[in-house]
Design an enzyme around this catalytic site. Structure first.
Site, short mmCIF file in Angstrom:
data_model
loop_
_atom_site.label_atom_id
_atom_site.label_comp_id
_atom_site.label_asym_id
_atom_site.label_seq_id
_atom_site.Cartn_x
_atom_site.Cartn_y
_atom_site.Cartn_z
N ASP B 39 30.82 5.44 11.93
CA ASP B 39 30.63 4.07 12.56
C ASP B 39 31.65 3.10 12.26
OD1 ASP B 39 29.87 2.08 14.22
OD2 ASP B 39 28.00 1.70 13.28
N TYR B 41 33.59 -0.91 11.95
CA TYR B 41 33.04 -2.41 11.83
C TYR B 41 34.28 -3.07 12.40
CZ TYR B 41 30.75 -5.70 8.40
OH TYR B 41 30.08 -6.85 7.78
N HIS B 46 31.98 -10.47 14.11
CA HIS B 46 31.00 -9.86 13.51
C HIS B 46 30.82 -9.72 12.00
CE1 HIS B 46 27.27 -7.26 12.67
NE2 HIS B 46 28.29 -6.45 12.11
N ARG B 55 28.14 -14.42 1.73
CA ARG B 55 29.25 -15.28 0.92
C ARG B 55 29.71 -16.51 1.79
NH1 ARG B 55 30.08 -10.23 1.28
NH2 ARG B 55 31.57 -10.66 2.93
N GLU B 111 22.14 -3.12 17.40
CA GLU B 111 23.71 -3.77 17.21
C GLU B 111 24.25 -2.98 18.68
OE1 GLU B 111 24.64 -3.91 12.72
OE2 GLU B 111 25.30 -2.15 13.73
N GLU B 113 27.02 -1.78 20.44
CA GLU B 113 28.41 -1.13 20.12
C GLU B 113 28.80 -0.15 21.47
OE1 GLU B 113 28.44 1.03 16.59
OE2 GLU B 113 27.12 -0.28 15.43
N ASP B 145 23.16 0.69 17.58
CA ASP B 145 23.08 1.31 15.95
C ASP B 145 21.66 0.48 15.55
OD1 ASP B 145 23.42 2.01 13.42
OD2 ASP B 145 25.08 0.61 13.05
N ARG B 149 17.24 -4.35 8.69
CA ARG B 149 17.89 -5.18 7.72
C ARG B 149 17.42 -5.34 6.40
NH1 ARG B 149 22.50 -4.75 10.20
NH2 ARG B 149 22.34 -5.85 12.45
N GLN B 152 18.27 -2.47 4.54
CA GLN B 152 19.50 -2.20 4.48
C GLN B 152 20.12 -3.09 2.89
OE1 GLN B 152 21.79 -3.22 7.95
NE2 GLN B 152 23.76 -3.21 7.10
N LYS B 165 19.86 2.91 8.75
CA LYS B 165 20.40 3.02 10.02
C LYS B 165 20.03 4.54 10.65
CE LYS B 165 23.62 -0.19 9.79
NZ LYS B 165 23.91 -1.10 10.88
N THR B 169 19.78 6.34 16.33
CA THR B 169 20.91 5.93 17.27
C THR B 169 20.67 6.26 18.63
OG1 THR B 169 22.26 5.88 14.97
CG2 THR B 169 23.59 5.36 17.34
N THR B 272 29.27 -2.96 15.49
CA THR B 272 28.70 -4.35 16.40
C THR B 272 30.03 -4.84 17.11
OG1 THR B 272 27.15 -4.38 14.79
CG2 THR B 272 27.25 -6.28 16.70
N GLU B 286 22.99 -11.92 13.37
CA GLU B 286 24.03 -12.72 13.61
C GLU B 286 23.16 -14.07 14.63
OE1 GLU B 286 28.21 -11.66 15.04
OE2 GLU B 286 27.11 -9.70 14.96
#
Lengths: 339, 339
Positions: B39, B41, B46, B55, B111, B113, B145, B149, B152, B165, B169, B272, B286
């Site tokens: 997978d 990114y 995203h 952050r 997610e 995808e 996916d 959270r 994770q 995860k 899937t 995603t 998100e």
């Protein structure tokens, strides 16, 4: 086994022996074609030494003592011992203000590990309780998780190692069944009283008493100069699987605790097997403090990381007074220059 | 195709049609049994929105614009659209001074995808150059996916997502060949002039001109209340594959740049698919800003994360004036309570 022992009659023995090939002349193949390959991070000594390189004041992350940290790896690039390893190319971190370089890794490393092969599948959505988890493992082999450290440190955030590992993983060519290891079962690593106990789903009294394995693993290095001078390989490290923070059963119970299904033949590795002593560190990243303190070999050569032509040889064995020894054999790989 | 068109004689058409089953009555199976699943990114939107949650001052990590970030995933737990998804259990971060909890995830997410199936293998140690990389992809399907959270964020360091995860899937039940998508090829995402160009091994002029795909993907939600009231699913997001930071060929070129071998049938997903607009965000993490801003549904219900009985429906399609439309079909999954 009776067919081979001294009590068998000579005609039988000769007939049976004719069906065997001496190991030295046999071509040994990959023992299992694993559909899925997972790598854990079960040595707290490895996690601490590696963590110290990046966070000297706080080497062990807050989750380590609770979560058997692991990640999915690449199954397609698993090769059998004796397969040469091509030095991979990849991106590395730019120097300040520049752009990343792309080229052969300069920080090629090995990792001494033990791989567990899954015997029994669990259906998707059905975790394996810790009390049964050990019985889902068929047996063990040696495993070398080749690593490109300069690629790893640049690609690692936020999703973990990827191309720094997926270029090759070596496994030894036979699997030692768990049944043969029964005499070498020992208590799980004793945790200092300040450290947390395993959560309930990872705790089983029998596993705590007999779930670890007294198995010695070693890494040896043979450089081109040593080979030319007909010198023996040099031992870089010796460690013991019993020092892992988690037992094999705990790794299986954790892996399936979310319902993830394991398939027969799946490979589940321990992560680098390092012990508490400096000479028990199972990779060059630890042994050379990230390349900053090169090791000196008996012939005067030094190594920060692996050079082309270097051969890494992993060995593993169990010894106990009164029992026949068990050998996991060897897991060898010679580094080829980048193409 | 001639056998089915209007020009075929009636006897032929009837004979051929008898060999078909209407889609509504067919049981659709997993289209490919992938040996390996990766997978990526690849949506910068995203990555930026997720990064901002953790952050705020520096959402995008320094490697993002250079490295197609990806990781290995679990192939064994890939299921076909329509398979219900059992809410997984796992460890979550302790509150200050406590120990981690173990139990059903409270932050279950989807997610949106797109998955790419590999057609042509490359041998171990032989990277696929960017100019050939697109031809190694057979076709596309939708992919969900599923993500826990809370699990994770606790397990993620230092090796990336694992049990958050690997419980499931979902993939849609047919694969649209790349040949059928030729009319929908568009230029690679235009990068702002301040942003770096792809490194040489990821740059090919043809790929820059025609390597992206104008493919719309959507996520829809059907809650138990909506189902009981016979209401239609509510669309949560709509985004386009052309907004990804990397083209499909760049993902394949990067994946193999270290010599990693891809096998026919391997699944390589985009990560995603989110666009620049808020309503194009391809997951609840998100859409709800990490659960802090629940979304409101037309019937007055709210959602921070998925609840038991919720069904997520992904859809994908290509539209262009003068060309027949292409549908990737649907990828559905209904959330079952934890066992």
């Amino acid at each position: 086994m009776d067919l081979l022992d001294a009590a068998a009659d000579q005609v039988t023995r000769e007939a049976v022996e004719a069906a065997f090939t001496p190991r030295e002349t046999a071509t040994l193949l990959k023992p299992v074609d694993s559909a899925n390959y997972t790598d854990f991070y079960a040595s707290i000594h490895h996690a601490t030494r590696v963590g110290r390189l990046f966070r000297p004041e706080n080497p062990l992350l807050p989750n380590y003592m609770y979560v058997p940290i692991g990640y999915h790896c690449r199954a397609s690039s698993i090769v059998v011992s004796g397969t040469s390893i091509r030095r991979p190319s990849g991106q590395t971190k730019p120097v300040a203000g520049g752009i990343p370089a792309f080229g052969p890794t300069r920080f090629l490393d090995y990792e001494v590990e033990v791989g567990m092969y899954v015997a029994t599948a669990n259906p998707l959505g059905e975790p394996v309780p810790i009390r049964n988890a050990g019985s889902h493992i068929f047996g063990l082999s040696l495993l070398n998780d080749w690593s490109a450290r300069d690629m790893q440190v640049w690609e690692n955030q936020p999703l973990g190692p990827f191309l720094a590992k997926s270029f090759a993983t070596s496994v030894s060519p036979w699997v030692v069944p768990m049944a043969a290891l029964a005499p070498f079962r020992v208590p799980a690593k004793l945790r200092p009283s300040d450290d947390p106990s395993p959560l309930e789903y990872l705790f089983d009294a029998t596993d705590q008493y007999t779930g670890a394995i007294d198995l010695t693993v070693e890494a040896w290095l043979l450089t081109p100069s040593m080979r030319e001078a007909d010198q023996a390989p040099h031992r870089l490290s010796q460690a013991n699987l019993r020092d892992l923070w988690w037992t094999p059963a705990q790794l299986i119970a954790h892996h399936t605790s979310n319902g993830c299904n394991l398939l027969p033949g799946d490979l589940v590795a321990t992560g680098t097997v390092s012990g508490p002593a400096d000479e028990s560190a199972g990779c060059l990243l630890e042994l050379t403090a990230g390349g900053k303190q090169p090791i000196e070999l008996p012939n005067g050569e030094t190594r920060s990381y692996l050079e082309d032509g270097d051969e890494v040889i992993l060995r593993g064995f169990c010894r106990r007074q009164g029992f026949p020894g068990i050998s996991l054999g060897e897991c060898r790989g010679l580094v080829l220059p980048a193409s």
